[in-house]
Design an enzyme around this catalytic site. Sequence first.
Site, PDB file in Angstrom:
ATOM      1  N   TYR A 156       0.859  -1.205   0.000  1.00 57.03           N
ATOM      2  CA  TYR A 156       0.000   0.000   0.000  1.00 57.03           C
ATOM      3  C   TYR A 156       0.892   1.251   0.000  1.00 57.03           C
ATOM      4  CZ  TYR A 156      -4.332   2.645   0.622  1.00 57.03           C
ATOM      5  OH  TYR A 156      -5.395   3.505   0.449  1.00 57.03           O
ATOM      6  N   LYS A 163      -2.991   8.471   3.054  1.00 58.46           N
ATOM      7  CA  LYS A 163      -4.229   8.281   3.834  1.00 58.46           C
ATOM      8  C   LYS A 163      -4.047   8.764   5.277  1.00 58.46           C
ATOM      9  CE  LYS A 163      -7.116   6.329   0.829  1.00 58.46           C
ATOM     10  NZ  LYS A 163      -8.148   7.167   0.174  1.00 58.46           N
ATOM     11  N   ALA A 196      -9.938   0.936  -8.850  1.00 58.03           N
ATOM     12  CA  ALA A 196      -8.699   1.300  -8.157  1.00 58.03           C
ATOM     13  C   ALA A 196      -8.005   0.070  -7.591  1.00 58.03           C
ATOM     14  CB  ALA A 196      -8.969   2.309  -7.045  1.00 58.03           C
TER      15      ALA A 196
HETATM   16  P1  NAD Z   1     -12.573   3.821  -8.065  1.00 52.76           P
HETATM   17  O1  NAD Z   1     -11.463   3.591  -9.043  1.00 52.76           O
HETATM   18  O2  NAD Z   1     -13.917   3.375  -8.443  1.00 52.76           O
HETATM   19  O3  NAD Z   1     -12.637   5.340  -7.640  1.00 52.76           O
HETATM   20  C1  NAD Z   1     -11.503   6.158  -7.575  1.00 52.76           C
HETATM   21  C2  NAD Z   1     -11.927   7.478  -8.181  1.00 52.76           C
HETATM   22  O4  NAD Z   1     -10.876   8.421  -8.095  1.00 52.76           O
HETATM   23  C3  NAD Z   1     -12.305   7.367  -9.678  1.00 52.76           C
HETATM   24  O5  NAD Z   1     -13.601   7.833  -9.858  1.00 52.76           O
HETATM   25  C4  NAD Z   1     -11.296   8.266 -10.362  1.00 52.76           C
HETATM   26  O6  NAD Z   1     -11.845   8.925 -11.481  1.00 52.76           O
HETATM   27  C5  NAD Z   1     -10.992   9.236  -9.230  1.00 52.76           C
HETATM   28  N1  NAD Z   1      -9.762   9.997  -9.441  1.00 52.76           N
HETATM   29  C6  NAD Z   1      -8.471   9.569  -9.450  1.00 52.76           C
HETATM   30  N2  NAD Z   1      -7.633  10.593  -9.740  1.00 52.76           N
HETATM   31  C7  NAD Z   1      -8.425  11.692  -9.907  1.00 52.76           C
HETATM   32  C8  NAD Z   1      -8.176  13.054 -10.230  1.00 52.76           C
HETATM   33  N3  NAD Z   1      -6.935  13.508 -10.466  1.00 52.76           N
HETATM   34  N4  NAD Z   1      -9.225  13.908 -10.317  1.00 52.76           N
HETATM   35  C9  NAD Z   1     -10.490  13.468 -10.106  1.00 52.76           C
HETATM   36  N5  NAD Z   1     -10.792  12.185  -9.796  1.00 52.76           N
HETATM   37  C10 NAD Z   1      -9.762  11.325  -9.698  1.00 52.76           C
HETATM   38  O7  NAD Z   1     -12.081   3.113  -6.699  1.00 52.76           O
HETATM   39  P2  NAD Z   1     -12.698   3.130  -5.229  1.00 52.76           P
HETATM   40  O8  NAD Z   1     -12.138   1.920  -4.586  1.00 52.76           O
HETATM   41  O9  NAD Z   1     -14.149   3.347  -5.272  1.00 52.76           O
HETATM   42  O10 NAD Z   1     -11.961   4.389  -4.568  1.00 52.76           O
HETATM   43  C11 NAD Z   1     -12.655   5.452  -3.939  1.00 52.76           C
HETATM   44  C12 NAD Z   1     -11.982   5.839  -2.630  1.00 52.76           C
HETATM   45  O11 NAD Z   1     -12.127   4.775  -1.703  1.00 52.76           O
HETATM   46  C13 NAD Z   1     -10.478   6.117  -2.729  1.00 52.76           C
HETATM   47  O12 NAD Z   1     -10.153   7.193  -1.885  1.00 52.76           O
HETATM   48  C14 NAD Z   1      -9.875   4.839  -2.180  1.00 52.76           C
HETATM   49  O13 NAD Z   1      -8.598   5.079  -1.657  1.00 52.76           O
HETATM   50  C15 NAD Z   1     -10.887   4.528  -1.098  1.00 52.76           C
HETATM   51  N6  NAD Z   1     -10.869   3.161  -0.573  1.00 52.76           N
HETATM   52  C16 NAD Z   1     -10.941   2.096  -1.418  1.00 52.76           C
HETATM   53  C17 NAD Z   1     -10.939   0.798  -0.907  1.00 52.76           C
HETATM   54  C18 NAD Z   1     -10.969  -0.405  -1.811  1.00 52.76           C
HETATM   55  O14 NAD Z   1     -10.520  -1.474  -1.394  1.00 52.76           O
HETATM   56  N7  NAD Z   1     -11.488  -0.303  -3.022  1.00 52.76           N
HETATM   57  C19 NAD Z   1     -10.892   0.610   0.492  1.00 52.76           C
HETATM   58  C20 NAD Z   1     -10.848   1.728   1.330  1.00 52.76           C
HETATM   59  C21 NAD Z   1     -10.839   2.994   0.781  1.00 52.76           C
HETATM   60  O1  0WE Z   2      -6.933   3.097  -1.784  1.00 50.13           O
HETATM   61  C1  0WE Z   2      -6.913   2.058  -2.418  1.00 50.13           C
HETATM   62  C2  0WE Z   2      -6.419   2.016  -3.849  1.00 50.13           C
HETATM   63  C3  0WE Z   2      -5.883   3.329  -4.295  1.00 50.13           C
HETATM   64  C4  0WE Z   2      -5.103   3.328  -5.582  1.00 50.13           C
HETATM   65  C5  0WE Z   2      -5.081   2.308  -6.526  1.00 50.13           C
HETATM   66  C6  0WE Z   2      -4.347   2.454  -7.687  1.00 50.13           C
HETATM   67  C7  0WE Z   2      -4.247   1.378  -8.718  1.00 50.13           C
HETATM   68  C8  0WE Z   2      -3.933   1.924 -10.098  1.00 50.13           C
HETATM   69  C9  0WE Z   2      -4.358   4.454  -5.814  1.00 50.13           C
HETATM   70  N1  0WE Z   2      -3.622   4.608  -6.932  1.00 50.13           N
HETATM   71  C10 0WE Z   2      -3.616   3.652  -7.863  1.00 50.13           C
HETATM   72  N2  0WE Z   2      -2.865   3.846  -8.989  1.00 50.13           N
HETATM   73  C11 0WE Z   2      -2.937   3.044 -10.068  1.00 50.13           C
HETATM   74  O2  0WE Z   2      -2.206   3.247 -11.063  1.00 50.13           O
HETATM   75  N3  0WE Z   2      -7.330   0.899  -1.805  1.00 50.13           N
HETATM   76  C12 0WE Z   2      -7.659   0.943  -0.405  1.00 50.13           C
HETATM   77  C13 0WE Z   2      -7.369  -0.399  -2.488  1.00 50.13           C
HETATM   78  C14 0WE Z   2      -6.072  -1.095  -2.241  1.00 50.13           C
HETATM   79  O3  0WE Z   2      -4.967  -0.769  -2.940  1.00 50.13           O
HETATM   80  C15 0WE Z   2      -3.929  -1.533  -2.446  1.00 50.13           C
HETATM   81  C16 0WE Z   2      -4.400  -2.346  -1.410  1.00 50.13           C
HETATM   82  C17 0WE Z   2      -5.783  -2.051  -1.271  1.00 50.13           C
HETATM   83  C18 0WE Z   2      -6.719  -2.650  -0.294  1.00 50.13           C
HETATM   84  C19 0WE Z   2      -2.589  -1.558  -2.811  1.00 50.13           C
HETATM   85  C20 0WE Z   2      -1.727  -2.431  -2.175  1.00 50.13           C
HETATM   86  C21 0WE Z   2      -2.181  -3.226  -1.137  1.00 50.13           C
HETATM   87  C22 0WE Z   2      -3.524  -3.214  -0.748  1.00 50.13           C
END
Ligand code: NAD
Ligand code: 0WE
Length: 261
Positions: A156, A163, A196
């Site tokens: 991560y 974060k 993501a």
């Molecule tokens: P997602 O890919 O569906 O959403 C990520 C969003 O970020 C996308 O809509 C993308 O367009 C937007 N984004 C990235 N760079 C941007 C920029 N420069 N300007 C505007 N928008 C931008 O993935 P998600 O998992 O729904 O992520 C949403 C949030 O939840 C993130 O903050 C992520 O860190 C957090 N999160 C995700 C998880 C997981 O496991 N998926 C767990 C905990 C927290």
């Molecule tokens: O916040 C996240 C993912 C955020 C994310 C993911 C990507 C993938 C593609 C941010 N930047 C990028 N850039 C890219 O080019 N999560 C909480 C999901 C997540 O991501 C991980 C996790 C988990 C859970 C990465 C490593 C280990 C665990």
Amino acid sequence: MGLLSGKRALIVGVASKLSIAAGIAEAFHQQGAELAFTYQNEKLKPRVEGFAKGWDSELTFPCDVSSDEEIENVFKELGKHWDGIDIIVHSVGFAPGEELDGNYVDVTSRKGFLMAHDISSYSFVALAKAGQSMMREGGSLLTLSYYGAEKTIHNYNVMGVAKASLEANVRYMANSMGEKGFRVNAISAGPIRTLAASGIKSFRTMLTENAKRAPLRRNVTIGEVGNGAAFLCSDMASGITGEIMYIDGGFNITAMGPVEQ
Ligand code: NAD
Ligand code: 0WE
């Protein structure tokens, strides 16, 4: 009557139907909120417009959160349709993909570090700064975090540091905006398969291990995160601000999961 009837919400971060922001939009819509959306770029525009229609919204605006001009423009345009706003949801995170794979010290660069902090943390206060003059009484802001802010999670990497910054940002923003009566909170969600997450090596295995250790013995859904978001942004949560609320099946309270015999 829904928990959010009469409330207007701007949702930043819908990219697909799997997005956490889509789960939040669905729950907000169910609870009677009126919605507006932003999309990151032209590629996502038609998709987000389609989703918006499904939630009875015609309001979509371009917004790359690394641009102050685009952020300001969102509220300028929104102001032509709405005389005020009650909720801003920030569901955005980004770091260069190659920095989320490998030894933290080796793979982290100044450029990647700054980009991760800019897009994943600074953009939350940037939205607050641009949106606060439109916010109505009882307004609130919400962002999404992950447990990697508090404890190291393999790969991560710089996102965990960003974060941690985001969670501190929630507390400072809550204290700053509290005098106007606005609340600022985060949901720390368990891992969910979204766009993501799809680029992350071994995500499947991580989901399996996560489910084994979590007290609920399963992973959480975007629907569950959406319902928690609806609560936090509703007047039911009027006494809650600066809080990081876990929706993770209880994972964060454990130190070791079940061990195979
Ligand atoms: P997602 O890919 O569906 O959403 C990520 C969003 O970020 C996308 O809509 C993308 O367009 C937007 N984004 C990235 N760079 C941007 C920029 N420069 N300007 C505007 N928008 C931008 O993935 P998600 O998992 O729904 O992520 C949403 C949030 O939840 C993130 O903050 C992520 O860190 C957090 N999160 C995700 C998880 C997981 O496991 N998926 C767990 C905990 C927290
Ligand atoms: O916040 C996240 C993912 C955020 C994310 C993911 C990507 C993938 C593609 C941010 N930047 C990028 N850039 C890219 O080019 N999560 C909480 C999901 C997540 O991501 C991980 C996790 C988990 C859970 C990465 C490593 C280990 C665990």
